[in-house]
Design an enzyme around this catalytic site. Sequence first.
Site, PDB file in Angstrom:
ATOM      1  N   GLY A  99      26.356  -1.921  14.209  1.00 53.14           N
ATOM      2  CA  GLY A  99      26.494  -2.537  12.897  1.00 53.14           C
ATOM      3  C   GLY A  99      25.182  -2.650  12.144  1.00 53.14           C
ATOM      4  O   GLY A  99      25.114  -2.342  10.951  1.00 53.14           O
ATOM      5  N   ARG A 131      35.725  -0.799   7.789  1.00 60.29           N
ATOM      6  CA  ARG A 131      36.537  -0.581   8.996  1.00 60.29           C
ATOM      7  C   ARG A 131      38.028  -0.473   8.682  1.00 60.29           C
ATOM      8  O   ARG A 131      38.752   0.232   9.380  1.00 60.29           O
ATOM      9  CB  ARG A 131      36.289  -1.716   9.994  1.00 60.29           C
ATOM     10  CG  ARG A 131      34.942  -1.554  10.648  1.00 60.29           C
ATOM     11  CD  ARG A 131      34.686  -2.638  11.650  1.00 60.29           C
ATOM     12  NE  ARG A 131      33.573  -2.275  12.500  1.00 60.29           N
ATOM     13  CZ  ARG A 131      32.967  -3.113  13.318  1.00 60.29           C
ATOM     14  NH1 ARG A 131      33.371  -4.364  13.399  1.00 60.29           N
ATOM     15  NH2 ARG A 131      31.965  -2.712  14.059  1.00 60.29           N
ATOM     16  N   GLY A 184      27.840  -1.189  20.676  1.00 62.27           N
ATOM     17  CA  GLY A 184      27.894  -1.238  22.138  1.00 62.27           C
ATOM     18  C   GLY A 184      28.685  -0.067  22.703  1.00 62.27           C
ATOM     19  O   GLY A 184      28.309   0.521  23.721  1.00 62.27           O
ATOM     20  N   LYS A 190      18.853  -7.900  21.984  1.00 63.47           N
ATOM     21  CA  LYS A 190      19.338  -8.293  23.306  1.00 63.47           C
ATOM     22  C   LYS A 190      19.036  -7.236  24.366  1.00 63.47           C
ATOM     23  O   LYS A 190      19.804  -6.307  24.567  1.00 63.47           O
ATOM     24  CB  LYS A 190      20.838  -8.583  23.236  1.00 63.47           C
ATOM     25  CG  LYS A 190      21.138  -9.835  22.436  1.00 63.47           C
ATOM     26  CD  LYS A 190      22.610 -10.096  22.354  1.00 63.47           C
ATOM     27  CE  LYS A 190      23.117 -10.235  20.946  1.00 63.47           C
ATOM     28  NZ  LYS A 190      23.552  -9.108  20.220  1.00 63.47           N
TER      29      LYS A 190
HETATM   30  P1  AMP Z   1      21.297  -6.467  18.767  1.00 62.58           P
HETATM   31  O1  AMP Z   1      22.535  -7.243  18.426  1.00 62.58           O
HETATM   32  O2  AMP Z   1      20.797  -6.689  20.128  1.00 62.58           O
HETATM   33  O3  AMP Z   1      21.428  -4.996  18.422  1.00 62.58           O
HETATM   34  O4  AMP Z   1      20.157  -7.031  17.809  1.00 62.58           O
HETATM   35  C1  AMP Z   1      20.187  -6.919  16.412  1.00 62.58           C
HETATM   36  C2  AMP Z   1      19.348  -8.029  15.829  1.00 62.58           C
HETATM   37  O5  AMP Z   1      18.043  -7.955  16.382  1.00 62.58           O
HETATM   38  C3  AMP Z   1      19.155  -7.988  14.331  1.00 62.58           C
HETATM   39  O6  AMP Z   1      19.743  -9.130  13.771  1.00 62.58           O
HETATM   40  C4  AMP Z   1      17.643  -8.016  14.160  1.00 62.58           C
HETATM   41  O7  AMP Z   1      17.207  -8.836  13.130  1.00 62.58           O
HETATM   42  C5  AMP Z   1      17.179  -8.579  15.474  1.00 62.58           C
HETATM   43  N1  AMP Z   1      15.783  -8.273  15.784  1.00 62.58           N
HETATM   44  C6  AMP Z   1      15.184  -7.087  15.735  1.00 62.58           C
HETATM   45  N2  AMP Z   1      13.879  -7.192  16.052  1.00 62.58           N
HETATM   46  C7  AMP Z   1      13.646  -8.490  16.301  1.00 62.58           C
HETATM   47  C8  AMP Z   1      12.500  -9.236  16.693  1.00 62.58           C
HETATM   48  N3  AMP Z   1      11.306  -8.645  16.864  1.00 62.58           N
HETATM   49  N4  AMP Z   1      12.640 -10.556  16.902  1.00 62.58           N
HETATM   50  C9  AMP Z   1      13.846 -11.148  16.731  1.00 62.58           C
HETATM   51  N5  AMP Z   1      14.961 -10.515  16.357  1.00 62.58           N
HETATM   52  C10 AMP Z   1      14.865  -9.190  16.146  1.00 62.58           C
END
Ligand code: AMP
Length: 404
Positions: free
Chosen positions: A363, A38, A383, A203
Site C-alpha cells: 500500500g 480496490r 505482504g 516492521k
Molecule cells: P510497513 O508497514 O512495515 O511496510 O511500514 C510502512 C511504514 O513505515 C510507513 O508508514 C512509513 O512511514 C514507515 N517508516 C518508514 N521509514 C521509517 C523510519 N525510518 N522510521 C519510522 N517509520 C518509518
Amino acid sequence: MKTLRDIDVSDKKVIVRVDFNVPLEKAEGGYKVADDTRIVAAMETINFLKDKASKIILMSHLGKPKKEIKKGKSEEEVRKKLTMKHILPKVTEIIAEPVGFMETLKDEMPTERIVLLENLRFDKGEESKDENERQELAKQLAGFADVYVNDAFGTCHRAHASIVDVPKLLSGAAGFLLEKEIKALQPFINPGKGSVAILGGAKIEDKLSAIKSLLSKYDKVLLGGGMIFTFFKAQGYEIGKSLLNNDMVGEAKELASNENLVLPVDIVVSKIKNPDKKLSELGKEDYSPPKMVSPEGIEPMYTGLDIGSETIDNYSEIIAEAKKIFWNGPMGLFELRDFSYGTKAIGEAIADNKGAVKIAGGGDSVLAINQGGYDIPVSTGGGASIELVEKGNLPGIQALENNP
Ligand code: AMP
C-alpha cells in the site's frame, strides 16, 4: 489452479472473496470510501459474473477489528467503524446495480441479485488458528453458493476461512485480478542475473525472512525504512530513538555480513519534540530541522527517518544497471514531506530504468508511486507480493490448486 474461464458459472450462485479493505475517511454520519482502487480492480470479475451468474455474493474483510479491540476500543465502537455499510454506497455506485446487504450470516439472504456480506473479521472464525472454528464459518459461507471465486490477492498469504477453508467445500477458481497479480509476480520468484530487490518499511519482523530468502535469489538487496536501524544496532552503532526490534538484532547481524545486502551510508535524522504523537501525524513544530549524518553519527536524542543523499546516489546507480527490480516498502517516513525524498528518489530511479522488468508492491509504495506519478507496475498486495516472491506460493493459491 483453475481460473474463472475454466469453470461454469452460468445460472450459478457464486460467492466471491474480494479485497474491499479500502481506506476510509470521516463523512457525515460516519465514514466513506477514501480510495476506491480496490473496488474498481474487482470489477472485471464482477462484470463477468454479472453476465452469467444467477447470484453474486461478495465477501471481504475491512481493517483489523481484533487489533482495534486490543488497543482498547469497545466491540461496539469497532463494529460501528469497520462495518461494510460504509462501503455499500460506493460498491453500489460502481457496480451500477442495487446491492443487498447481509448484516449477519443468520439473516435471510437479500433478494437483490448482488449481495455484500458484513465484515468477515467480525466473525471469530475468519482469522482463527483453530481449524474447527474456521470450518464452522466456512460451512455457513459455502452454504450460500454453488461456486467459490477468490479475487483477493492481498489476503492470499493469510490462512483465513474465506481464503483457505471455503474452497475445501465448494468448487472454486481464481478471479481475473488474482490471476493477473500472480502472472505479474511470476518473473520475480526466480529472477536470475541482474536482479535487485529494494525493501523498506517499518516492521522488520514482517520482512526478515523475506530478506533472507531474497538474498539467495537476487544479486543485490537494498534496504531502507525504519528496519535499517535494527541492522545498525547489530553493527554496534548508536541509533538514538530510531525504530528498533531488539529480538531481531541477532538475525540482522547474521544477514548484515552477506555481501549482497546493501545498507544506507547516510541517513536523515531529526529530534522529535512530541514523542506521544504518531510519527506520520507530526507537524513541523514537532521535530527539529532534518539533518544528514553517517550511520556512526546518530546522536542519542535523534531519530532516523529517511535515507540520505549519498545512499540515494548509490541505490540509484545499482537500480539503473538492473534488469529486474522488485520494490516493497518506503525508504523513510514518506507521509511527511521532509522525510519523503528517499522514497521519491527511489521511485524515480526505478521508473527511469525503462529496460528493466519491474514491480512494486504494498500500500505505501503504491501510494508513493501514485503521488509521484511514476511509471511502475504495481501489485495490490504488500505482504502477499513479498511472500509470493519469497516462497513461490501462497496459502490462498495452494487452496485453489488443491480444489476438488
Ligand atoms: P510497513 O508497514 O512495515 O511496510 O511500514 C510502512 C511504514 O513505515 C510507513 O508508514 C512509513 O512511514 C514507515 N517508516 C518508514 N521509514 C521509517 C523510519 N525510518 N522510521 C519510522 N517509520 C518509518
